[in-house]
Write a protein that holds these residues in place. Structure first.
Motif, PDB file in Angstrom:
ATOM      1  N   ASP A 197       0.806  -1.220   0.000  1.00 41.60           N
ATOM      2  CA  ASP A 197       0.000   0.000   0.000  1.00 41.60           C
ATOM      3  C   ASP A 197       0.839   1.271   0.000  1.00 41.60           C
ATOM      4  N   ALA A 198       1.988   1.262   0.679  1.00 43.88           N
ATOM      5  CA  ALA A 198       2.836   2.458   0.677  1.00 43.88           C
ATOM      6  C   ALA A 198       3.460   2.685  -0.701  1.00 43.88           C
ATOM      7  N   ASN A 199       3.861   1.607  -1.377  1.00 44.08           N
ATOM      8  CA  ASN A 199       4.370   1.759  -2.744  1.00 44.08           C
ATOM      9  C   ASN A 199       3.284   2.280  -3.673  1.00 44.08           C
ATOM     10  N   ALA A 200       2.054   1.769  -3.511  1.00 44.38           N
ATOM     11  CA  ALA A 200       0.947   2.254  -4.327  1.00 44.38           C
ATOM     12  C   ALA A 200       0.698   3.734  -4.050  1.00 44.38           C
ATOM     13  N   GLY A 201       0.801   4.140  -2.782  1.00 46.08           N
ATOM     14  CA  GLY A 201       0.643   5.551  -2.449  1.00 46.08           C
ATOM     15  C   GLY A 201       1.718   6.404  -3.095  1.00 46.08           C
ATOM     16  N   ALA A 202       2.952   5.894  -3.110  1.00 41.21           N
ATOM     17  CA  ALA A 202       4.041   6.627  -3.765  1.00 41.21           C
ATOM     18  C   ALA A 202       3.780   6.759  -5.259  1.00 41.21           C
ATOM     19  N   LEU A 203       3.288   5.688  -5.889  1.00 38.80           N
ATOM     20  CA  LEU A 203       2.938   5.762  -7.309  1.00 38.80           C
ATOM     21  C   LEU A 203       1.816   6.766  -7.542  1.00 38.80           C
ATOM     22  N   GLY A 204       0.836   6.799  -6.617  1.00 41.03           N
ATOM     23  CA  GLY A 204      -0.245   7.765  -6.736  1.00 41.03           C
ATOM     24  C   GLY A 204       0.248   9.191  -6.642  1.00 41.03           C
ATOM     25  N   GLU A 205       1.143   9.460  -5.704  1.00 42.83           N
ATOM     26  CA  GLU A 205       1.703  10.809  -5.574  1.00 42.83           C
ATOM     27  C   GLU A 205       2.554  11.164  -6.793  1.00 42.83           C
ATOM     28  N   LEU A 206       3.299  10.189  -7.298  1.00 44.56           N
ATOM     29  CA  LEU A 206       4.162  10.416  -8.460  1.00 44.56           C
ATOM     30  C   LEU A 206       3.341  10.762  -9.696  1.00 44.56           C
ATOM     31  N   THR A 207       2.146  10.172  -9.796  1.00 49.74           N
ATOM     32  CA  THR A 207       1.329  10.323 -10.998  1.00 49.74           C
ATOM     33  C   THR A 207       0.289  11.425 -10.875  1.00 49.74           C
ATOM     34  N   PHE A 208      -0.298  11.584  -9.681  1.00 47.70           N
ATOM     35  CA  PHE A 208      -1.436  12.479  -9.517  1.00 47.70           C
ATOM     36  C   PHE A 208      -1.212  13.594  -8.498  1.00 47.70           C
ATOM     37  N   GLY A 209      -0.261  13.445  -7.600  1.00 47.01           N
ATOM     38  CA  GLY A 209      -0.177  14.327  -6.445  1.00 47.01           C
ATOM     39  C   GLY A 209       1.036  15.232  -6.421  1.00 47.01           C
ATOM     40  N   ARG A 210       1.594  15.393  -5.237  1.00 49.27           N
ATOM     41  CA  ARG A 210       2.697  16.331  -5.049  1.00 49.27           C
ATOM     42  C   ARG A 210       4.047  15.773  -5.457  1.00 49.27           C
ATOM     43  N   GLY A 211       4.054  14.539  -5.943  1.00 41.75           N
ATOM     44  CA  GLY A 211       5.287  13.979  -6.481  1.00 41.75           C
ATOM     45  C   GLY A 211       5.409  14.135  -7.978  1.00 41.75           C
ATOM     46  N   PHE A 221       3.065   6.304   4.626  1.00 39.87           N
ATOM     47  CA  PHE A 221       1.631   6.068   4.811  1.00 39.87           C
ATOM     48  C   PHE A 221       1.382   5.711   6.268  1.00 39.87           C
ATOM     49  N   LEU A 222       0.703   6.622   6.950  1.00 38.06           N
ATOM     50  CA  LEU A 222       0.394   6.441   8.358  1.00 38.06           C
ATOM     51  C   LEU A 222      -1.017   5.853   8.438  1.00 38.06           C
ATOM     52  N   GLY A 223      -1.081   4.525   8.433  1.00 37.92           N
ATOM     53  CA  GLY A 223      -2.341   3.809   8.547  1.00 37.92           C
ATOM     54  C   GLY A 223      -2.392   3.101   9.884  1.00 37.92           C
ATOM     55  N   HIS A 224      -2.973   1.885   9.887  1.00 33.51           N
ATOM     56  CA  HIS A 224      -2.951   1.113  11.141  1.00 33.51           C
ATOM     57  C   HIS A 224      -1.507   0.824  11.530  1.00 33.51           C
ATOM     58  N   GLY A 225      -0.644   0.654  10.548  1.00 33.37           N
ATOM     59  CA  GLY A 225       0.786   0.575  10.763  1.00 33.37           C
ATOM     60  C   GLY A 225       1.451   1.776  10.101  1.00 33.37           C
ATOM     61  N   LEU A 226       2.745   1.653   9.812  1.00 35.46           N
ATOM     62  CA  LEU A 226       3.485   2.729   9.155  1.00 35.46           C
ATOM     63  C   LEU A 226       4.337   2.115   8.059  1.00 35.46           C
ATOM     64  N   GLY A 227       4.117   2.568   6.823  1.00 32.20           N
ATOM     65  CA  GLY A 227       4.894   2.065   5.697  1.00 32.20           C
ATOM     66  C   GLY A 227       5.520   3.199   4.924  1.00 32.20           C
ATOM     67  N   GLY A 228       6.483   2.864   4.097  1.00 31.48           N
ATOM     68  CA  GLY A 228       7.156   3.863   3.277  1.00 31.48           C
ATOM     69  C   GLY A 228       7.313   3.386   1.847  1.00 31.48           C
ATOM     70  N   GLY A 229       7.104   4.296   0.911  1.00 33.17           N
ATOM     71  CA  GLY A 229       7.384   4.035  -0.495  1.00 33.17           C
ATOM     72  C   GLY A 229       8.511   4.945  -0.935  1.00 33.17           C
ATOM     73  N   LEU A 230       9.536   4.385  -1.545  1.00 33.06           N
ATOM     74  CA  LEU A 230      10.728   5.147  -1.929  1.00 33.06           C
ATOM     75  C   LEU A 230      10.770   5.295  -3.446  1.00 33.06           C
ATOM     76  N   VAL A 231      10.817   6.526  -3.922  1.00 37.29           N
ATOM     77  CA  VAL A 231      10.907   6.797  -5.353  1.00 37.29           C
ATOM     78  C   VAL A 231      12.313   7.292  -5.663  1.00 37.29           C
ATOM     79  N   GLN A 232      12.998   6.577  -6.539  1.00 39.18           N
ATOM     80  CA  GLN A 232      14.335   6.965  -6.983  1.00 39.18           C
ATOM     81  C   GLN A 232      14.363   6.918  -8.498  1.00 39.18           C
ATOM     82  N   ASN A 233      14.865   7.992  -9.103  1.00 41.38           N
ATOM     83  CA  ASN A 233      14.915   8.111 -10.561  1.00 41.38           C
ATOM     84  C   ASN A 233      13.534   7.900 -11.185  1.00 41.38           C
ATOM     85  N   GLY A 234      12.507   8.388 -10.504  1.00 41.06           N
ATOM     86  CA  GLY A 234      11.163   8.352 -11.047  1.00 41.06           C
ATOM     87  C   GLY A 234      10.484   7.003 -10.996  1.00 41.06           C
ATOM     88  N   ALA A 235      11.038   6.037 -10.246  1.00 43.65           N
ATOM     89  CA  ALA A 235      10.448   4.706 -10.159  1.00 43.65           C
ATOM     90  C   ALA A 235      10.537   4.211  -8.715  1.00 43.65           C
TER      91      ALA A 235
END
Length: 410
Positions: A197-211, A221-235
Motif C-alpha cells: 500500500d505504501a508503494n501504491a501511495g508513492a505511485l499515486g503521488e508520483l502520478t497524480f499528487g505532489r510527487g 503512509f500512516l495507517g494502522h501501521g506505518l509504511g514507506g514508499g521510496l521513489v528513486q529516478n522516477g520509479a
C-alpha cells in the motif's frame, strides 16, 4: 559481473523505446517527433517508426501541427485516453476503495464498499463486485481494461508474506492466505497485480499528487501501521527482497521499552490513547473523526509524541536517501495530519537543509482522494507498457501484449 540489464534482445529494446516515447508524450503532448528524437537521442527515422507503431497500436493519436518553425509544421501526438483502462483496489480492514482510470490517467469512476464479511468468499466476492461495478459505472468495454491492481499491507521475508507486527493474528494474516490476486484473476479474466500500500501511495503521488515532476522522494503512509514508499529516478525502489521502505519496523526506545516505530507513529498509536483496550473500529472513516473530537487532549498528546518520532524519521531518511521531499499520507482527518506535520517542525538540520530548496522538506500528500487506490490503478497500465513486466511486477493472469497484430483497440 554482468549487468542484468545488458544483453536484452531486439524486441525488448523496441518495447523500451516505445515506453520511453509514451512517457515523454504523457508529460508534454506538444512534443514533435523531431523534439522527441533530440530528447531520446535516436534518429528522426527511428522515432518516426516508433510513433507510427504507437499510432497503429491505438496508443496515441495526432494532436495537431506544431507551428513556429521553418517548412512544413510537424505533427504532434497525444495519449489516446480510451485505448486502455486500469482498476485500483485499496483493501483495508473495514472497506475497499476502488477506482478506474483511463490511459491518460484521468479518473473515470470510483466506488467504496464496506468489508463486512472477512471470509475468503466474502472478500473475493466484494472485489469481484467492485470490478464489475466500476466497469459498468465508467461505461467502458471490458476488453479494454488492462488489469487490476490491489493495494494492501504486506511484507516478504524468506519468500513468505508477513504482516506488520501490529496486525499479526488479525485480518491480514487470514486475507494474505486467500491468494486474492489468483482468485480475482480467475473470477474476472483480467491480469491482477498486488502492490504494497505504501508503494501504491508513492505511485499515486508520483502520478497524480505532489510527487508529479519529482525524481526522488519518500512517501510515508500512516495507517494502522506505518509504511514507506521510496521513489528513486522516477520509479519505485524495492530493495533486494522487495521490502524497501518498511520504516514502521524500525526499533525505537520509549522509556525502558523497545518498540517498533509504528506502535507510536500510526493510527493504532493514536487509538491506543483515545480508545485504549478497544478493538479495531469497524468503520474508521466514520468513527475516527468523532473519537478525535471527543478526546482532544489525548489526541494532542499523541500528536506531540508522534511528532518527535516523525522529526527523527525525516532526519534519518534525508541523511540516508537525500529525497527532494518527504510526503505523508494517512486516513487521519486532514486537520490532524496538518497538525502532526506542523508539530514536527522545526525539523532537525540535515543534508536536506539547503539554501536553494524550493520544495518543503516534509509535507502532507494528496488530500481529498484515495491516492493509494489511484496508484494501484496505474500498476496494470505500467506493467502492460513494461518491456519485461515479470521482472518488476508479480502478476496473476496474462498481461496484454500491446504489440500483437490485434492491438489494444481490436
Amino acid at each position: 559481473m554482468k549487468d542484468p540489464g545488458l544483453g536484452k534482445n531486439h524486441g525488448f529494446t523496441k518495447r523500451l523505446n516505445r515506453q520511453t516515447v509514451l512517457g515523454l508524450l504523457r508529460r508534454d503532448p506538444s512534443l514533435s517527433r523531431a523534439e522527441i528524437a533530440r530528447l531520446v537521442q535516436l534518429s528522426p527515422q527511428a522515432v518516426s517508426n516508433i510513433t507510427q507503431d504507437l499510432w497503429d497500436g491505438g496508443l496515441v493519436v495526432p494532436a495537431g501541427k506544431v507551428y513556429g518553425g521553418k517548412g512544413q509544421p510537424p505533427t504532434s501526438y497525444r495519449i489516446a485516453a480510451d485505448c486502455g483502462f486500469g482498476i485500483g483496489l485499496h483493501l483495508d480492514r473495514t472497506a475497499v476503495r476502488a477506482v478506474l482510470i483511463d490511459f491518460a490517467y484521468a479518473e473515470r469512476a470510483q466506488i467504496r464498499e464496506p468489508l463486512t464479511d472477512p471470509s475468503e468468499a466474502g472478500v473475493r466476492g466484494t472485489l469481484r463486485r467492485l470490478v464489475d461495478g466500476l466497469i459498468a459505472a465508467a461505461g467502458v468495454e471490458r476488453r479494454r481494461v488492462w488489469g487490476v491492481g490491489i493495494a494492501s499491507p504486506r511484507l516478504r521475508l524468506d519468500g513468505e508474506e508477513l504482516d506488520s507486527p501490529l496486525l499479526e493474528g488479525e485480518f491480514w494474516s487470514r486475507v494474505h492466505g486467500y491468494e486474492l490476486d489468483r482468485g480475482l484473476a480467475e473470477d474476472t479474466g483480467l491480469a491482477v497485480i498486488v502492490e504494497n500500500d505504501a508503494n501504491a501511495g508513492a505511485l499515486g503521488e508520483l502520478t497524480f499528487g505532489r510527487g508529479v515532476g519529482l525524481q526522488h522522494f519518500c512517501y510515508l503512509f500512516l495507517g494502522h501501521g506505518l509504511g514507506g514508499g521510496l521513489v528513486q529516478n522516477g520509479a519505485i525502489y524495492r530493495g533486494g527482497s522487495a521490502n524497501a521502505g518498511e520504516v514502521g519496523r524500525i526499533l525505537v526506545r520509549r522509556g525502558e521499552e523497545t518498540l517498533y516505530l509504528e506502535s507510536i507513529l500510526s493510527l493504532e498509536g493514536l487509538l491506543g490513547r483515545i480508545a485504549p483496550g478497544e478493538d479495531a473500529i469497524h468503520d474508521l472513516d466514520l468513527s475516527l473523526p468523532d473519537l478525535i473530537d471527543g478526546a482532544r487532549a489525548a489526541t494532542e498528546a499523541w500528536i506531540e509524541a508522534a511528532a518527535d518520532h516523525l522529526r527523527w524519521l525525516v532526519a534519518t531518511l534525508e541523511n540516508t536517501l537525500d529525497p527532494q521531499t518527504i510526503l505523508i499520507g494517512s486516513d487521519l482527518p486532514p486537520h490532524v495530519l496538518d497538525r502532526l506535520v506542523e508539530r514536527a517542525h522545526p525539523l532537525h538540520p540535515t543534508i536536506g537543509l539547503r539554501r536553494d530548496r524550493a520544495i518543503p522538506r516534509l509535507q502532507a500528500g494528496l488530500i481529498g482522494t484515495d491516492v493509494i487506490a489511484l496508484g494501484a490503478a496505474t500498476t496494470p497500465l505500467l506493467a502492460t507498457l513494461d518491456p519485461d513486466p515479470a521482472a518488476t511486477w508479480t502478476i496473476r493472469g496474462r498481461i496484454l501484449d500491446l504489440y500483437e497484430p490485434a492491438g489494444p483497440g481490436a
